[in-house]
Design a protein around this motif. Structure first.
Motif, short mmCIF file in Angstrom:
data_model
loop_
_atom_site.label_atom_id
_atom_site.label_comp_id
_atom_site.label_asym_id
_atom_site.label_seq_id
_atom_site.Cartn_x
_atom_site.Cartn_y
_atom_site.Cartn_z
N ARG A 45 49.70 33.98 42.46
CA ARG A 45 48.75 35.05 42.21
C ARG A 45 49.49 36.28 41.70
O ARG A 45 50.53 36.66 42.24
N TYR A 94 40.35 37.63 41.19
CA TYR A 94 39.95 38.12 42.50
C TYR A 94 39.93 39.63 42.54
O TYR A 94 40.84 40.28 42.01
N ASN A 96 40.25 42.96 44.90
CA ASN A 96 40.91 43.34 46.15
C ASN A 96 40.76 44.83 46.38
O ASN A 96 40.90 45.63 45.45
N TRP A 107 39.07 41.07 50.19
CA TRP A 107 39.11 40.21 49.01
C TRP A 107 37.73 39.69 48.66
O TRP A 107 36.94 39.37 49.55
N GLN A 109 35.46 36.66 46.52
CA GLN A 109 35.51 35.21 46.58
C GLN A 109 36.22 34.57 45.40
O GLN A 109 36.58 33.39 45.45
N GLY A 110 36.44 35.33 44.35
CA GLY A 110 37.06 34.83 43.14
C GLY A 110 36.03 34.37 42.13
O GLY A 110 34.98 33.82 42.49
#
Length: 117
Positions: A45, A94, A96, A107, A109-110
């Motif tokens: 990431r 994502y 944040n 965060w 969930q993407g």
């Protein structure tokens, strides 16, 4: 309960554009450092862009001048405008939000972004 709600992911041809959104509930982005990360299959990431409570922005070199992170304080929403997309931008993105003074690290969930050649 969900505090960061993401939307805007999808698929697009190289050279196209997408806008990702991250909406906050029960928090104020003005108190947080908000960032977009991405993770491609088999990759670590990585931080893509960030915006501080006072509006300062930073970008990873690979997206500078193509991506723009912005914040709509009235709507408690952070955006990532992605222009001139490349296949190498394909990843799960994502949202944040971090408030170090309160040990908060939230965060989303993407959302999947796929760029075809």
């Amino acid at each position: 309960q969900v505090q960061l709600a993401e939307s805007g992911g999808g698929w697009v041809q190289a050279g196209g554009s997408l806008r990702l959104s991250c909406a906050a509930s029960r928090i104020s982005f003005s108190l947080f450092l908000v960032a977009w990360y991405r993770q491609a299959p088999g990759k670590q990431r990585e931080l893509v862009a960030s915006i501080s409570g006072d509006g300062r922005t930073n970008y990873v070199v690979s997206v500078k001048d193509r991506f723009t992170i912005s914040k709509d304080s009235a709507r408690e929403t952070v955006y990532l405008q992605m222009n001139s997309l490349k296949p190498e931008d394909t990843a799960v993105y994502y949202c944040n939000a971090k408030r170090s003074s309160h040990a908060l690290d939230l965060w989303g969930q993407g959302t999947q972004v796929t760029v075809s050649s």
